[in-house]
Design an enzyme around this catalytic site. Structure first.
Site, mmCIF file in Angstrom:
data_model
loop_
_atom_site.group_PDB
_atom_site.id
_atom_site.type_symbol
_atom_site.label_atom_id
_atom_site.label_comp_id
_atom_site.label_asym_id
_atom_site.label_seq_id
_atom_site.Cartn_x
_atom_site.Cartn_y
_atom_site.Cartn_z
ATOM 1 N N ASP A 476 0.831 -1.203 0.000
ATOM 2 C CA ASP A 476 0.000 0.000 0.000
ATOM 3 C C ASP A 476 0.866 1.254 0.000
ATOM 4 O O ASP A 476 2.055 1.211 0.336
ATOM 5 C CB ASP A 476 -0.886 -0.040 1.261
ATOM 6 N N ASP A 536 -10.436 2.272 -3.410
ATOM 7 C CA ASP A 536 -10.997 2.055 -2.073
ATOM 8 C C ASP A 536 -12.513 2.030 -2.140
ATOM 9 O O ASP A 536 -13.169 1.724 -1.148
ATOM 10 C CB ASP A 536 -10.555 3.173 -1.127
HETATM 11 C C1 DGJ Z 1 -5.811 2.048 1.871
HETATM 12 C C2 DGJ Z 1 -6.179 0.812 1.108
HETATM 13 O O1 DGJ Z 1 -6.619 1.151 -0.156
HETATM 14 C C3 DGJ Z 1 -7.211 0.027 1.908
HETATM 15 O O2 DGJ Z 1 -7.654 -1.077 1.185
HETATM 16 C C4 DGJ Z 1 -6.584 -0.390 3.202
HETATM 17 O O3 DGJ Z 1 -5.528 -1.271 2.980
HETATM 18 C C5 DGJ Z 1 -6.114 0.835 3.953
HETATM 19 N N1 DGJ Z 1 -5.252 1.662 3.137
HETATM 20 C C6 DGJ Z 1 -5.389 0.443 5.213
HETATM 21 O O4 DGJ Z 1 -4.881 1.532 5.862
#
Ligand code: DGJ
Length: 766
Positions: A476, A536
């Protein structure tokens, strides 16, 4: 085939196969681009030269006396300022602070060897043939400076790259060096894929005009604002007809592409790194290699181009160990628990996920340091023993004992000021010289241009991967960059080095890229990570836009897509589980829900959904993708081949008293007979609300205990449909069963309502 042709008309280079061709002519020592697109024959070279009116009015001639030397009027594969071409330039060099024209003149050519490629930059693999054209500077001051234009022919695409080699004795600075420059003839629209956080890659189309249209990212990454990939479609091209070019770049940082129509009707296309703030030293003995740029072409519309581009990505970009390898059904705890979990909770989720049919359990953010929120812990790798008393190794062992693979989330590029890492090494933070560090999601980025930072990340992450036997990594990165220009460029090279060092020796690990969702969805990352978390936003109706945009450039297997809760966390939209599943099927499928809170009927539905998906996942992930005809406000996606095709029909707002709906399917054999079967979907009693009062023998309150209990346990079926007919009939369209419009429920009725959908499996009758 790549072939040099010399005849009285000049020196030609023919690059072509059955998918596309590119024909160059060396004109006055420059690379004239006679053709890029349709697969032509080498015999066509001469006819393409034409005898057009050139060198008029105020035009500047590169060679006095030769009207064909007005570079401004020629279609070119490369150009530079100061030679008479006044269109947008792909290159800018400074010598002693002043713009300098190297005047590159063709010298020789040869094939390209693997060892000549930069070891850090990502490269497409499996070229049929390669060629490099070498141009040497004719500028008296810059003798020894040369330019390489590289062309690699792949089965379904052409890849280009530019290299500057400074064997002169002059220190230069490069403020712009594009990967590709091409002048195309025709009238086009350009489609870009733009957005922002939770609304990535929406397609926008505008005509190509005399004004420049620029698709650029400047947030340090390939960005959720403007994906580096774009399409050029000839006016009138549609889903299945007309000429469409797809362009993309193997680069994860700031990028820039532009299109502009010239006075003589050529469209100049530039692709490369964004020149914003860029001023790279090119010292004597130095070289600068651009990222690779890709072009695919089709005269069968967007679907034809997607077929070729998807094939290229699946076969030549995705790491070899994951090529065409089915992705496991993934369960991720993030949307179900966020930071609030412990080992017992995770094991409870894993047990339920396993029963539903999930194959991979992913522990997301919050397993390390003091990370109970996004304000602390990033940069640290010590396991949070309060949440996980048996450590990651203990958890991994228990998950694997359940018969699932174990995957882990990392955000290695970032640091929270409230972390051991920051307290020990505040100097590791990425910032502009002398400037304060700016926060995004309470975090700072680490300076990946520093070798000690790269070593720290490589050692910390690799150690955990090996000790806890991790089989999947979610990588991430959750903020825009604080730096621009040279530093942002060097950061991406640092990131690529880190990814090489961690994952090259561990090809068995499935890596999923993620950057606040789709802030870094590009071919550069896909060379390391076979899939990327697309957004997201898991609301299926928003996902229809996001995934539809992505599919224009990237195959389904690369697009992370999960079922999550309804009402949805970001849109508050309530959608049926069936639609959440049907949209996620077209991607690397997974589930992100608190399974402990599901109703029995939802568990049943998920179990049936996963079992059905597994029978068809190969086609969903790797089958040829197409968009198809659908009624207004609906979308139809197809994935498969002539033997079996899956067809998803998605509705947004349902009209009252809807028209009869038709299913049309492309790409089947017209003569074969197919069986069409709708995926069995469950329908919840609660969907009928107060209407239930009219059908129950005793009048019951729709929100009362009896009907709520029935809703939790009693499944109804929705949208049953089957038919048998020829591929020809399916091409032309067959009517689907009736849709609910106020009365009459039976098993063949498609209730659906707003945001309803169906998936049909179309399989040759045996
Ligand atoms: C952003 C990601 O896109 C989410 O899926 C998740 O992993 C969060 N970060 C966790 O902080």
């Amino acid at each position: 085939m790549i072939k040099h042709i010399d005849n009285p008309n000049g020196h030609f280079l023919y690059i072509g196969n059955t998918a596309l061709s590119c024909i160059l002519k060396i004109s006055c020592g420059k690379a004239e681009l006679l053709h890029l697109g349709a697969p032509l024959a080498e015999e066509d070279c001469e006819a393409l030269c034409g005898d057009t009116l050139l060198g008029w009015g105020c035009d500047v001639r590169y060679r006095e006396g030769d009207p064909r030397s007005c570079l401004d009027d020629l279609p070119l594969a490369w150009s530079e300022r100061g030679t008479g071409d006044y269109r947008e330039t792909p290159m800018e060099l400074l010598y002693e602070g002043t713009d300098i024209c190297p005047d590159f003149v063709y010298s020789c050519s040869g094939s390209l060897k693997r060892e000549e490629l930069d070891p850090v930059l990502p490269h497409a693999r499996g070229a049929q043939e390669t060629v490099k054209l070498v141009f040497r500077s004719a500028n008296r001051l810059l003798q020894g400076l040369s330019l390489e234009l590289r062309f690699s022919l792949f089965e379904t695409a052409l890849v280009r790259q530019t290299v500057l080699i400074n064997d002169s004795d002059k220190p230069l600075q490069v403020t712009r060096l594009m990967s590709a420059c091409a002048d195309l003839h025709g009238c086009f629209t350009v489609s870009t894929f733009d957005g922002g956080w939770i609304r990535e890659t929406h397609m926008h189309t505008v005509p190509v005009t005399r004004s420049r249209t620029v698709n650029e990212s400047t947030n340090g990454f390939s960005s959720n604002r403007h994906n580096p990939g774009f399409l050029l479609s000839e006016t009138g091209a549609g889903e299945d007809s007309g000429v469409v070019y797809g362009f993309n770049l193997l680069w994860s940082g700031n990028h820039c592409s532009s299109v502009q129509r010239s006075a003589l009707g050529f469209t100049r296309v530039l692709q490369g790194i964004s020149p914003e703030g860029l001023c790279l030293d090119l010292l004597p003995g130095g070289r600068l290699e651009t990222p690779e740029a890709v072009v695919a072409w089709s005269d069968r519309g967007r679907n034809g181009m997607m077929k070729k581009m998807h094939r290229f990505v699946n076969a030549c970009i995705i790491p070899a160990a994951w090529q065409y390898r089915e992705r496991p059904v993934l369960f991720n705890n993030w949307e179900g628990t966020t930071f609030d979990f412990n080992e017992a909770k995770l094991l409870s989720l894993a047990g339920k996920a396993k029963k539903i049919g999930c194959e991979l359990f992913v522990l997301d953010d919050g397993w390390f340091g003091d990370r109970d929120s996004d304000t602390a812990g990033l940069g640290d790798y010590s396991v949070n023993l309060r949440k996980l008393p048996n450590g990651l190794e203990g958890l991994s062992k228990k998950i694997r004992a359940l018969g699932m693979q174990f995957g882990l989330w990392f955000e290695p590029e970032a640091v929270n000021p409230d972390s051991e890492c920051f307290r020990r090494h505040p100097e590791w933070v990425l910032s502009s010289p002398g400037a304060d560090a700016f926060y995004g999601r309470n975090e700072l980025l680490l300076d990946l241009t520093k070798p000690e930072v790269r070593d720290y990340i490589v050692e910390s992450v690799s150690g955990i991967l090996d000790r806890a036997e991790i089989q999947y990594v979610k990588w991430d990165m959750n903020r825009h960059s604080p730096v621009t220009g040279n530093k942002a460029y060097a950061y991406i090279l640092g990131l690529y080095e880190v990814l090489h060092r961690i994952f090259d020796p561990r090809p068995q690990i499935l890596l999923e890229g993620c950057a606040s969702g789709g802030n870094r969805f590009d071919l550069g990352m896909l060379c390391f990570a076979p899939q990327i978390w697309a957004s997201d936003d898991t609301d299926p109706i928003e996902r229809l836009e996001i995934q539809d945009g992505l599919f224009s450039l990237y195959p389904q297997s690369t697009v992370g897509a999960h079922i999550s809760a309804a009402p949805h966390a970001q849109t508050l939209r309530t959608t049926p589980m069936s639609t959440r599943a049907n949209v996620s099927f077209f991607g690397a499928f997974g589930i992100e829900l608190d399974l402990d809170r599901l109703k029995p009927i939802e568990v049943k539905e998920l179990r049936e959904t996963v079992a059905w998906y597994k029978q068809h996942r190969k086609d969903f992930q790797f089958g040829c993708f197409r968009r198809n005809r659908a009624e207004k406000d609906a979308l139809c996606w197809q994935a498969g081949d002539e033997d079996e095709t899956l067809c998803g029909l998605f509705h947004k707002l349902i009209p009252a008293g809807p028209e009869i709906e038709w299913l049309s399917v492309n790409g089947l054999d017209p003569a074969r007979i197919y069986r069409v079967e709708a995926r069995p979907q469950l329908l919840r009693l609660a969907a009928f609300g107060d209407l239930l009062r009219h059908v129950t023998p005793v009048e019951l309150n729709a929100d009362g205990p009896a009907l709520r209990l029935a809703d939790r346990h009693y499944p109804m079926r929705d949208g049953g449909f089957s038919a048998e007919c020829s591929g020809a009939a399916l091409r032309s369209g067959i009517p689907l069963s009736k849709r609910f419009s106020g009365t009459g429920y039976d098993a063949a009725l498609r209730v659906q309502g707003d945001f309803g959908s169906s998936v049909f499996c179309i399989k040759e009758r045996t």
